[in-house]
Structures are given as C-alpha cells and as structure tokens.
Design a protein around this motif. Structure first.
Motif, PDB file in Angstrom:
ATOM      1  N   ALA A 395       0.831  -1.196   0.000  1.00  0.00           N
ATOM      2  CA  ALA A 395       0.000   0.000   0.000  1.00  0.00           C
ATOM      3  C   ALA A 395       0.871   1.253   0.000  1.00  0.00           C
ATOM      4  N   ARG A 396       1.981   1.220   0.757  1.00  0.00           N
ATOM      5  CA  ARG A 396       2.886   2.374   0.789  1.00  0.00           C
ATOM      6  C   ARG A 396       3.483   2.628  -0.596  1.00  0.00           C
ATOM      7  N   ARG A 397       3.828   1.548  -1.312  1.00  0.00           N
ATOM      8  CA  ARG A 397       4.388   1.718  -2.654  1.00  0.00           C
ATOM      9  C   ARG A 397       3.369   2.380  -3.589  1.00  0.00           C
ATOM     10  N   ILE A 398       2.115   1.990  -3.451  1.00  0.00           N
ATOM     11  CA  ILE A 398       1.064   2.583  -4.280  1.00  0.00           C
ATOM     12  C   ILE A 398       0.936   4.073  -3.986  1.00  0.00           C
ATOM     13  N   LEU A 399       0.925   4.431  -2.702  1.00  0.00           N
ATOM     14  CA  LEU A 399       0.777   5.836  -2.321  1.00  0.00           C
ATOM     15  C   LEU A 399       1.983   6.662  -2.758  1.00  0.00           C
ATOM     16  N   ILE A 400       3.167   6.098  -2.637  1.00  0.00           N
ATOM     17  CA  ILE A 400       4.383   6.793  -3.080  1.00  0.00           C
ATOM     18  C   ILE A 400       4.342   7.019  -4.586  1.00  0.00           C
ATOM     19  N   GLN A 401       3.840   6.016  -5.321  1.00  0.00           N
ATOM     20  CA  GLN A 401       3.728   6.130  -6.773  1.00  0.00           C
ATOM     21  C   GLN A 401       2.717   7.212  -7.154  1.00  0.00           C
ATOM     22  N   LEU A 402       1.599   7.274  -6.425  1.00  0.00           N
ATOM     23  CA  LEU A 402       0.610   8.321  -6.678  1.00  0.00           C
ATOM     24  C   LEU A 402       1.198   9.705  -6.389  1.00  0.00           C
ATOM     25  N   GLU A 403       1.965   9.791  -5.309  1.00  0.00           N
ATOM     26  CA  GLU A 403       2.583  11.070  -4.956  1.00  0.00           C
ATOM     27  C   GLU A 403       3.581  11.505  -6.033  1.00  0.00           C
ATOM     28  N   ALA A 404       4.380  10.551  -6.525  1.00  0.00           N
ATOM     29  CA  ALA A 404       5.370  10.872  -7.550  1.00  0.00           C
ATOM     30  C   ALA A 404       4.715  11.316  -8.848  1.00  0.00           C
ATOM     31  N   SER A 405       3.465  10.849  -9.076  1.00  0.00           N
ATOM     32  CA  SER A 405       2.726  11.205 -10.297  1.00  0.00           C
ATOM     33  C   SER A 405       1.901  12.474 -10.124  1.00  0.00           C
ATOM     34  N   GLY A 406       1.982  13.103  -8.945  1.00  0.00           N
ATOM     35  CA  GLY A 406       1.220  14.314  -8.685  1.00  0.00           C
ATOM     36  C   GLY A 406      -0.241  14.067  -8.384  1.00  0.00           C
ATOM     37  N   LEU A 407      -0.591  12.820  -8.065  1.00  0.00           N
ATOM     38  CA  LEU A 407      -1.978  12.461  -7.785  1.00  0.00           C
ATOM     39  C   LEU A 407      -2.257  12.345  -6.292  1.00  0.00           C
ATOM     40  N   ALA A 408      -1.248  12.532  -5.484  1.00  0.00           N
ATOM     41  CA  ALA A 408      -1.412  12.469  -4.024  1.00  0.00           C
ATOM     42  C   ALA A 408      -0.374  13.373  -3.379  1.00  0.00           C
ATOM     43  N   GLN A 409      -0.720  13.871  -2.209  1.00  0.00           N
ATOM     44  CA  GLN A 409       0.238  14.667  -1.448  1.00  0.00           C
ATOM     45  C   GLN A 409       0.083  14.372   0.028  1.00  0.00           C
ATOM     46  N   ILE A 410       1.182  14.447   0.751  1.00  0.00           N
ATOM     47  CA  ILE A 410       1.169  14.177   2.193  1.00  0.00           C
ATOM     48  C   ILE A 410       0.594  15.390   2.910  1.00  0.00           C
ATOM     49  N   THR A 411      -0.413  15.137   3.749  1.00  0.00           N
ATOM     50  CA  THR A 411      -1.063  16.247   4.464  1.00  0.00           C
ATOM     51  C   THR A 411      -0.807  16.209   5.966  1.00  0.00           C
ATOM     52  N   GLY A 412      -0.196  15.148   6.453  1.00  0.00           N
ATOM     53  CA  GLY A 412       0.056  15.051   7.885  1.00  0.00           C
ATOM     54  C   GLY A 412       0.449  13.641   8.279  1.00  0.00           C
ATOM     55  N   GLU A 413       0.465  13.405   9.570  1.00  0.00           N
ATOM     56  CA  GLU A 413       0.805  12.096  10.113  1.00  0.00           C
ATOM     57  C   GLU A 413      -0.113  11.779  11.275  1.00  0.00           C
ATOM     58  N   ASP A 414      -0.347  10.486  11.505  1.00  0.00           N
ATOM     59  CA  ASP A 414      -0.999  10.080  12.745  1.00  0.00           C
ATOM     60  C   ASP A 414      -0.181   8.962  13.363  1.00  0.00           C
ATOM     61  N   ASN A 415      -0.305   8.824  14.667  1.00  0.00           N
ATOM     62  CA  ASN A 415       0.496   7.842  15.388  1.00  0.00           C
ATOM     63  C   ASN A 415      -0.378   7.153  16.431  1.00  0.00           C
ATOM     64  N   PRO A 416      -1.151   6.123  16.004  1.00  0.00           N
ATOM     65  CA  PRO A 416      -2.060   5.454  16.931  1.00  0.00           C
ATOM     66  C   PRO A 416      -1.342   4.692  18.042  1.00  0.00           C
ATOM     67  N   HIS A 417      -0.083   4.318  17.786  1.00  0.00           N
ATOM     68  CA  HIS A 417       0.710   3.605  18.792  1.00  0.00           C
ATOM     69  C   HIS A 417       1.921   4.463  19.149  1.00  0.00           C
ATOM     70  N   PRO A 418       2.021   4.927  20.385  1.00  0.00           N
ATOM     71  CA  PRO A 418       3.076   5.876  20.777  1.00  0.00           C
ATOM     72  C   PRO A 418       4.474   5.416  20.409  1.00  0.00           C
ATOM     73  N   ARG A 419       4.730   4.101  20.468  1.00  0.00           N
ATOM     74  CA  ARG A 419       6.080   3.610  20.180  1.00  0.00           C
ATOM     75  C   ARG A 419       6.247   3.213  18.714  1.00  0.00           C
ATOM     76  N   GLY A 420       5.190   3.287  17.938  1.00  0.00           N
ATOM     77  CA  GLY A 420       5.262   2.900  16.540  1.00  0.00           C
ATOM     78  C   GLY A 420       5.673   4.046  15.642  1.00  0.00           C
ATOM     79  N   ARG A 421       5.931   3.704  14.397  1.00  0.00           N
ATOM     80  CA  ARG A 421       6.316   4.710  13.421  1.00  0.00           C
ATOM     81  C   ARG A 421       5.085   5.488  12.978  1.00  0.00           C
TER      82      ARG A 421
END
Length: 433
Positions: A395-421
């Motif tokens: 799924a990350r590869r798909i989103l990165i590909q969309l971003e590289a094609s100008g079809l997606a952009q990063i708008t923020g981050e969420d962290n449901p698990h404090p110790r997770g990425r």
C-alpha cells in the motif's frame, strides 16, 4: 404480472397520488403513510421483500430510504416541478397579496426558482432560500428564524413535516405539493426502468464454484469407495443448490463446478450483489465450498469466461470469498465482507491516470471506490492495505507512486501507537486536471 409498487407518502397528498397510480394497470400499489422519517426504515424492512419497487412522496424520504440501506429494490420519488411551485405562487402573490421578498423557500434550487420567477415576470432574485443539506430540522429553523426576525411574512416549503412544525409555531406557511403531471412523469420513468431491469435480469449468470470435498475430514485412511461417496455427497448438495437457483450443474474440472442461471435470480439471492446467498444448501457446504466466481454476460460463453476471471480474483481473500464480474467489466466482492469493493477494469478517465502513474486501472478503480466509500480523499497506507487486502508495504508503494505522479500529497501524520512509526496521511486526487 403487475408491478408491486410500495408508496410511502404523507397524508395530505396520499389520495391524489393513489388516484393517479390507479390509472396505470401495470401497477399494484401498497400505500404507507409516514409522519416521521425515522418510520421509513421500519416500513422498508417489513415490506421490501414483497415489493418490486418503491415510490416516495418527495426527495427527503427518498434520501432517507437510500441512506438506510434497508431495500435493494429500485427507488423513485415524486419531484417538485416548476408547475408545483407555479401553482403555490399564484395563491401567495395574487390571493394573499404577499411580495416575493417577504417569503422564504426551501428544497428547490436557486436555478429552479429563478426560472419560475422569470416566467412570472418577477425580476427579484430569491433572497431567502435554503436547499436541502440532509436535515429537515435545518429547513424548519431556516424559515422560523427569518420569520421571528421579521425578515419574512410567510414560508414556502416542500416538506410536509416542516409545514406542520411551522404551523404549530404560528408561522404562515404554504406547501408546494406535487402535481398529477409530476406523479405521472415518475410513474412512466419507473415503468421504463422496470422493463430495462427485466431485460437485464434475463442475462446469463454462471457460477464457478471451487470445492474441497475432503476439507475437515479426519486424517484416517479411506478406501476409494469412501472417497467417491464424499465427492458424491458434495455433488448432491450442489445439485440441490442448483435446483434452488433454477439452474443446471456441470463439472468444470477437478473440484470445480459450474451452475448456469440468470442475473435476476443471482441478484435476488445476493441482495443486489452484496451478500452470499443465505440458503441452507450453502451453509451445509461451509468449508467444502471454498470460493465462488460469478460471471454475468450477454451469452453463455461470455458469462463463463467472466466467472473464471471472478474466481481468480478470490485468491487474495480467505476461503469462502465470492466475487462477481459483470459484462461491463466491473467487478464487486468479496460479497458480504466489510472490505467489499466495486471497481471497473474499463474507464477512459482511469486509463489516462494509469498511463501517468503506471498503476493498473483495477488498482485505481479500487482506490476510487475506497475513497468514495470512506467519504474522504485522505487515507494512510495501513487503511489502504486493510481495504485492498494487501500488505502495508504494498500500500505504501502505491501511495508513493501516486505522490510521484502528482496524484497524491502528504497532508500530515498520525500515530495510533506511541512507540510505533508515524503513519503518513495522503490526500488523493485521481484527476489529471
């Protein structure tokens, strides 16, 4: 055979609508009065199984029925045409002697009001108008506030419930009621839709079922006769199921069977292609009927090919997955699962996006459906993976590909698990504009 038409309406127009319906020999009407929108769910749940289609007294009860999801039968509503408003305005302007600037309106669009005012020779634009945004309470408050502030002298509403509430508060209120011509128009539209549905229901549907007759059998040694009996018992169950769907059964290779029936029967059994048939024959095959692909086509050959493709699309899912491939190259499934998707393999728009992003039309179609289903254009890789039943890294590869094609952009981050990425949130725009 007559069309069983369920009509859900309000008391002040019930008799007029029923009188118009009686002129149509194709319909057998079953009327139900509602006073609150909350009652519509119960009416649909109780009576949908006995109806071929539903008619509603206006767009609001129609929207309430669509949102409820209690019926998969075709839904129609009586529109508030310009003629309806014209009749109401005649009473207000010429009999009650009120000016257009002293009125508040609802439901009707600005363009519809402008057209009627133009026909009346009124040059003023409608000042106090509120289109429907999902709440009849908002319409009521719109009219009441304007009247209490002295900005209006009367309200013009299309909604019976709003009329009743305003009248109780002492607000002079006029209701735009449907005309006989608007009822006739929607009844004729419903007749044409029924004819089209009957034509589509006659299309060929082929189910290719993958089975495992030995699933759940103990590890003991069995003779060839015992194994043969297990296979015959499974075949007998499938024959019973084929009879239930008014179809015929034939072998389609080792552990596979094909059942030939019609689209209409499959549509009924699957609640408009949303669930696995709730039949005893299917429940008794649990564990032994592994996956099922259904193809719907104009010919037996086309339907059988599409059924095979649908079966291939069950592979990413657990056993017991059902997928349907339609003749217009759209696919839906797995039936009855939270992750059920409906997407197309043929789309001129998605073809261009596919060329720009190097992602397949199927992948883009899935993403498009997921965003529409979620009601938002934002998603992270974990959520996308859950919906598409793929690994998060895919799924990350798909989103990165969309971003590289100008079809997606990063708008923020969420962290449901404090110790997770932290998970990056992407806003997706599947357009090339």
């Amino acid at each position: 055979m007559k069309i069983r038409l369920g009509y859900i309406g309000v008391e002040d127009t019930m008799e007029m609508v029923l009188a118009v319906i009686r002129k149509y020999p194709d319909y057998e009407c079953y009327p139900y009065i509602h006073t609150r929108f909350e009652e519509i769910d119960d009416l649909l749940e109780q009576h949908s199984g006995n109806m071929d289609m539903w008619l509603f007294s206006g767009p609001l009860p129609y929207e309430a029925a669509k949102q409820s999801g209690k019926s998969f039968k075709p839904l129609f509503f009586i529109p508030y045409t310009g003629t309806s408003l014209y009749r109401t305005l005649c009473e207000i302007l010429y009999q009650q002697k009120l000016h257009i600037d002293e009125l508040s309106f609802d439901i009707l669009t600005q363009a519809e009001l402008q057209q009627v005012f133009s026909e009346f020779g009124i040059k003023h634009s409608p000042i106090y108008n509120k289109e429907y945004t999902g709440s009849d309470e908002a319409l009521y408050e719109h009219h009441l506030k304007l009247w209490e502030e002295g900005k209006t002298k009367a309200a013009v509403t299309c909604v019976w419930i709003v009329q009743q509430k305003l009248a109780r508060m002492g607000v002079p209120v006029f209701r735009v009621r449907p005309t006989e011509s608007s009822v006739e128009s929607v009844l004729n539209t419903a007749l044409r839709a029924h004819e089209m549905l009957q034509f589509m229901d006659a299309q060929v549907a082929v189910q290719i079922i993958k089975t495992d007759p030995y699933n759940g059998v103990s590890q003991e040694l069995y003779s060839s006769d015992e194994l043969f009996n297990m296979e015959m018992a499974l075949t007998q169950k499938l024959l019973q199921y084929a009879k239930k769907v008014q179809g015929s059964l034939k072998g389609a290779g080792p552990g596979r069977f094909a059942i030939f029936t019609t689209r209409g029967i499959v549509r009924e059994l699957t609640n408009n292609f949303t669930t696995i048939p709730d039949l005893a024959e299917i429940q008794e095959l649990e564990g032994r009927l592994t996956n099922c692909g259904i193809g719907i086509g104009k010919t037996v050959y086309e339907a059988e090919l599409l059924a095979g493709k649908a079966l291939l699309h069950t592979k990413p899912y657990k056993e017991g997955a059902w997928m349907i491939f339609f003749e217009d190259k759209t696919i839906t499934g797995p039936l009855g699962k939270p992750e059920q998707l409906s997407y197309s393999y043929v789309s001129d728009e998605l073809q261009k996006i596919s060329a720009a992003s190097s992602l397949s039309i199927a992948t883009l179609g899935k993403i498009q459906f997921i965003l529409r289903k979620r009601g938002t254009d934002e998603i992270n890789a974990y959520e996308l993976a859950q919906h598409m039943q793929i690994l998060p890294r895919s799924a990350r590869r798909i989103l990165i590909q969309l971003e590289a094609s100008g079809l997606a952009q990063i708008t923020g981050e969420d962290n449901p698990h404090p110790r997770g990425r932290p998970r990056k949130i992407y806003r997706i725009d599947l357009s090339l504009e």
